[in-house]
Design an enzyme around this catalytic site. Sequence first.
Site, PDB file in Angstrom:
ATOM      1  N   HIS A   1     -26.088  26.602  11.528  1.00  0.00           N
ATOM      2  CA  HIS A   1     -24.826  27.319  11.697  1.00  0.00           C
ATOM      3  C   HIS A   1     -23.870  27.078  10.535  1.00  0.00           C
ATOM      4  O   HIS A   1     -22.657  27.224  10.701  1.00  0.00           O
ATOM      5  CB  HIS A   1     -24.170  26.935  13.025  1.00  0.00           C
ATOM      6  CG  HIS A   1     -25.005  27.298  14.210  1.00  0.00           C
ATOM      7  ND1 HIS A   1     -25.314  28.599  14.527  1.00  0.00           N
ATOM      8  CD2 HIS A   1     -25.636  26.532  15.130  1.00  0.00           C
ATOM      9  CE1 HIS A   1     -26.088  28.632  15.600  1.00  0.00           C
ATOM     10  NE2 HIS A   1     -26.304  27.373  15.984  1.00  0.00           N
TER      11      HIS A   1
ATOM     12  N   GLU B   1     -16.695   6.229   2.054  1.00  0.00           N
ATOM     13  CA  GLU B   1     -15.650   5.210   1.893  1.00  0.00           C
ATOM     14  C   GLU B   1     -15.872   4.330   0.669  1.00  0.00           C
ATOM     15  O   GLU B   1     -14.935   4.021  -0.050  1.00  0.00           O
ATOM     16  CB  GLU B   1     -15.648   4.260   3.112  1.00  0.00           C
ATOM     17  CG  GLU B   1     -14.880   4.728   4.308  1.00  0.00           C
ATOM     18  CD  GLU B   1     -14.948   3.694   5.430  1.00  0.00           C
ATOM     19  OE1 GLU B   1     -13.895   3.352   5.965  1.00  0.00           O
ATOM     20  OE2 GLU B   1     -16.058   3.232   5.791  1.00  0.00           O
TER      21      GLU B   1
ATOM     22  N   ASN C   1       6.887  -3.688   5.719  1.00  0.00           N
ATOM     23  CA  ASN C   1       5.699  -2.904   6.074  1.00  0.00           C
ATOM     24  C   ASN C   1       6.160  -1.785   6.986  1.00  0.00           C
ATOM     25  O   ASN C   1       7.004  -2.019   7.867  1.00  0.00           O
ATOM     26  CB  ASN C   1       4.696  -3.743   6.877  1.00  0.00           C
ATOM     27  CG  ASN C   1       4.058  -4.829   6.055  1.00  0.00           C
ATOM     28  OD1 ASN C   1       4.288  -4.929   4.858  1.00  0.00           O
ATOM     29  ND2 ASN C   1       3.252  -5.655   6.718  1.00  0.00           N
ATOM     30  N   GLY C   2       5.582  -0.599   6.836  1.00  0.00           N
ATOM     31  CA  GLY C   2       5.936   0.490   7.732  1.00  0.00           C
ATOM     32  C   GLY C   2       6.632   1.610   6.989  1.00  0.00           C
ATOM     33  O   GLY C   2       6.621   1.672   5.757  1.00  0.00           O
TER      34      GLY C   2
ATOM     35  N   GLU D   1     -21.151   7.869  11.325  1.00  0.00           N
ATOM     36  CA  GLU D   1     -20.760   6.561  10.795  1.00  0.00           C
ATOM     37  C   GLU D   1     -21.449   6.310   9.444  1.00  0.00           C
ATOM     38  O   GLU D   1     -20.836   5.776   8.516  1.00  0.00           O
ATOM     39  CB  GLU D   1     -21.109   5.466  11.826  1.00  0.00           C
ATOM     40  CG  GLU D   1     -20.959   4.040  11.368  1.00  0.00           C
ATOM     41  CD  GLU D   1     -19.550   3.637  10.949  1.00  0.00           C
ATOM     42  OE1 GLU D   1     -18.613   4.445  11.073  1.00  0.00           O
ATOM     43  OE2 GLU D   1     -19.394   2.511  10.446  1.00  0.00           O
TER      44      GLU D   1
ATOM     45  N   LYS E   1     -19.444   5.624   5.994  1.00  0.00           N
ATOM     46  CA  LYS E   1     -19.660   4.425   5.162  1.00  0.00           C
ATOM     47  C   LYS E   1     -19.899   4.830   3.719  1.00  0.00           C
ATOM     48  O   LYS E   1     -19.341   4.264   2.796  1.00  0.00           O
ATOM     49  CB  LYS E   1     -20.878   3.612   5.640  1.00  0.00           C
ATOM     50  CG  LYS E   1     -20.735   2.796   6.888  1.00  0.00           C
ATOM     51  CD  LYS E   1     -19.849   1.588   6.784  1.00  0.00           C
ATOM     52  CE  LYS E   1     -18.425   1.944   7.049  1.00  0.00           C
ATOM     53  NZ  LYS E   1     -17.907   1.861   8.360  1.00  0.00           N
TER      54      LYS E   1
ATOM     55  N   LYS F   1      -7.602  -1.851   5.282  1.00  0.00           N
ATOM     56  CA  LYS F   1      -8.363  -2.407   6.395  1.00  0.00           C
ATOM     57  C   LYS F   1      -7.660  -2.161   7.720  1.00  0.00           C
ATOM     58  O   LYS F   1      -8.252  -1.761   8.704  1.00  0.00           O
ATOM     59  CB  LYS F   1      -8.526  -3.919   6.164  1.00  0.00           C
ATOM     60  CG  LYS F   1      -9.290  -4.644   7.251  1.00  0.00           C
ATOM     61  CD  LYS F   1     -10.747  -4.340   7.152  1.00  0.00           C
ATOM     62  CE  LYS F   1     -11.546  -4.811   8.329  1.00  0.00           C
ATOM     63  NZ  LYS F   1     -12.787  -4.023   8.469  1.00  0.00           N
TER      64      LYS F   1
ATOM     65  N   TRP G   1       0.896  -1.152   0.000  1.00  0.00           N
ATOM     66  CA  TRP G   1       0.000   0.000   0.000  1.00  0.00           C
ATOM     67  C   TRP G   1       0.929   1.194   0.000  1.00  0.00           C
ATOM     68  O   TRP G   1       1.611   1.460   0.987  1.00  0.00           O
ATOM     69  CB  TRP G   1      -0.877  -0.041   1.248  1.00  0.00           C
ATOM     70  CG  TRP G   1      -1.971   0.966   1.287  1.00  0.00           C
ATOM     71  CD1 TRP G   1      -3.162   0.938   0.623  1.00  0.00           C
ATOM     72  CD2 TRP G   1      -1.993   2.170   2.079  1.00  0.00           C
ATOM     73  NE1 TRP G   1      -3.912   2.044   0.944  1.00  0.00           N
ATOM     74  CE2 TRP G   1      -3.230   2.811   1.824  1.00  0.00           C
ATOM     75  CE3 TRP G   1      -1.106   2.771   2.971  1.00  0.00           C
ATOM     76  CZ2 TRP G   1      -3.593   4.022   2.430  1.00  0.00           C
ATOM     77  CZ3 TRP G   1      -1.469   3.971   3.576  1.00  0.00           C
ATOM     78  CH2 TRP G   1      -2.698   4.581   3.304  1.00  0.00           C
TER      79      TRP G   1
END
Length: 605
Positions: free
Chosen positions: A501, A485, A99-100, A478, A482, A600, A74
Amino acid sequence: MCGIVGAVAQRNIVSVLVEGLRRLEYRGYDSCGVAVLSHGEPRRARSVSRVSDLDAQVRDTHLEGFTGIAHTRWATHGAPVTHNAHPIFSRDAVALVHNGIIENYESLREMLRGKGYEFVSQTDTEVIAHLIHSMYRGDLFQTVREAVKQLHGAYAIAVIHKDQPHTVVGARQGSPLVVGVGQGENFLASDALALAGSTDRFAFLEEGDVVEITLDGVKIVDGEGVPAQREVRVVAAYGGAVELGPYRHFMQKEIFEQPRAITDTIPQGDHFDASLFGEGAADVFSGIDSLLILACGTSYYSGLTAKYWLESVAKIPTQVEIASEYRYRESVPNPKALVVVISQSGETADTLAALKHAQSLGHKHTLAVCNVATSAMVRLTELAFLTHAGTEIGVASTKAFTTQLVGLFVLAVTLGKLRGHVDATQEAAYLAQLRHLPAALNSVLALEPQIIAWAEEFARKENALFLGRGLHYPISLEGALKLKEISYIHAEAYPAGELKHGPLALVTEAMPVVTVAPNDALLEKLKSNMQEVRARGGELYVFADADTRIVSEDGIHVIRMPEHYGLLSPILHTVPLQLLAYHTACARGTDVDKPRNLAKSVTVE
Ligand code: G6P
């Protein structure tokens, strides 16, 4: 997010490595690759497409070997192009996956260039491969132990060297890595799930560990260089849990699994008892005066919902913070606060760092609400409540969220009892409501056909506003998360009272306004807010409890929810919003389970 698999065996290991990557696909990635030692040379295949494409490549090129490493990437440093995909080679001797993020990669790159190393990728990872190559004197394990001392940042790595045909060396600092123990073969992976089917015996490495796996041995040293033993645990639940079954996507499957996941998460027994949170929880709970909740993403929204429960049921002051903010700001520690981390994975880098930061500030009492028993967060906290959502594959969290809410409600009632605010009658009533929740959820899931009809309308929109009040404001957050995303529709959520406002300026006929309308004390206020939207031509899409008397009329579309569900109503109201996002995304044809750019398990900062 990035995934690692490594293996040493006496059989061709390529299919195990590729299968491992397939199992990690759900975490999100944009390129992938595999390298094996073949006749004394490292050979690799890499793809900027899917693992299935990599699989076709390894078959076409007859890539075979007994020792190998594999990776899903990624992108952080360098675009997702083939030359940045891992495994990264150094002078055709070393192959490495990582990774990282290595923070000091620029100074290391200059130093290595000075030694004549040529860089062919834009990754931070390439410095590790060259560093190991430059330091290698015949013992890869020893070399990696020395090399990682020069790295600043977070990493999990797996590396092979052409001169050591039956060895993979790994190291971790800030990113997870597990050893899979087999019979005459051994494995490494960033997540035990990757190795389901190959082994069910795992040793979870600790921060700073360096490990060498060979055919019949696993050797570990800790961050101080001292030989270490890490307990080998049998983790059986990983097998088979990742099948799609009759569903179109994992997200849909996971939405429909919620009644089962919640049943499994609701504690057995007739009482809310502190022991549900671990040994010594009663003592810890009786000494605390407040809660500090730390989390990211969807888990943060479950924390926001819990604040309402904790303050109304347990009357305990509760602060909720986004982990990535908390870890970098100056805060005033309160040793009497219980620090609660909420995480599906238990490995999210920012939440983990926030937990460690809180501990470094003197917070002694910590609790994880988590879906993975073996995760770093569960291991680092004093207390834990495990949700039993099961493996969640869809990047957009669904069943993990609602099971977290169950755990946090149990926490609120348990603390309320201990603090004298919940009597035996109320306790029994809360327990009965919890037990009835799966059945109530089934009737909400039955609303799917009506929601599909709405989703077809939403698929043509580019913006949406979500409104909720009180306990349901975090649920509207939420719902908006969703939708954005997975459908890529811009969505924002507001507490309905805040509409005037600012966001009211956005309301036109083109703006669908999703409203979460439970029959609670704020209903009349919410109805006024809805009128404010209607007066500006906004189209309202309302999820209204049966007894709210909100009816469909011009510009107001209503889906009727079952009866109002009291304090647990947010859990019920979450589900139609999940379905709306899911079907809108399907109608737009997006990659629902692996939305673009998202991961994820976010194991980098
Ligand atoms: C990622 C996932 C989200 C999740 C968040 C926190 O962004 O895509 O679904 O809510 O991480 O993850 P955690 O495992 O800590 O709950």
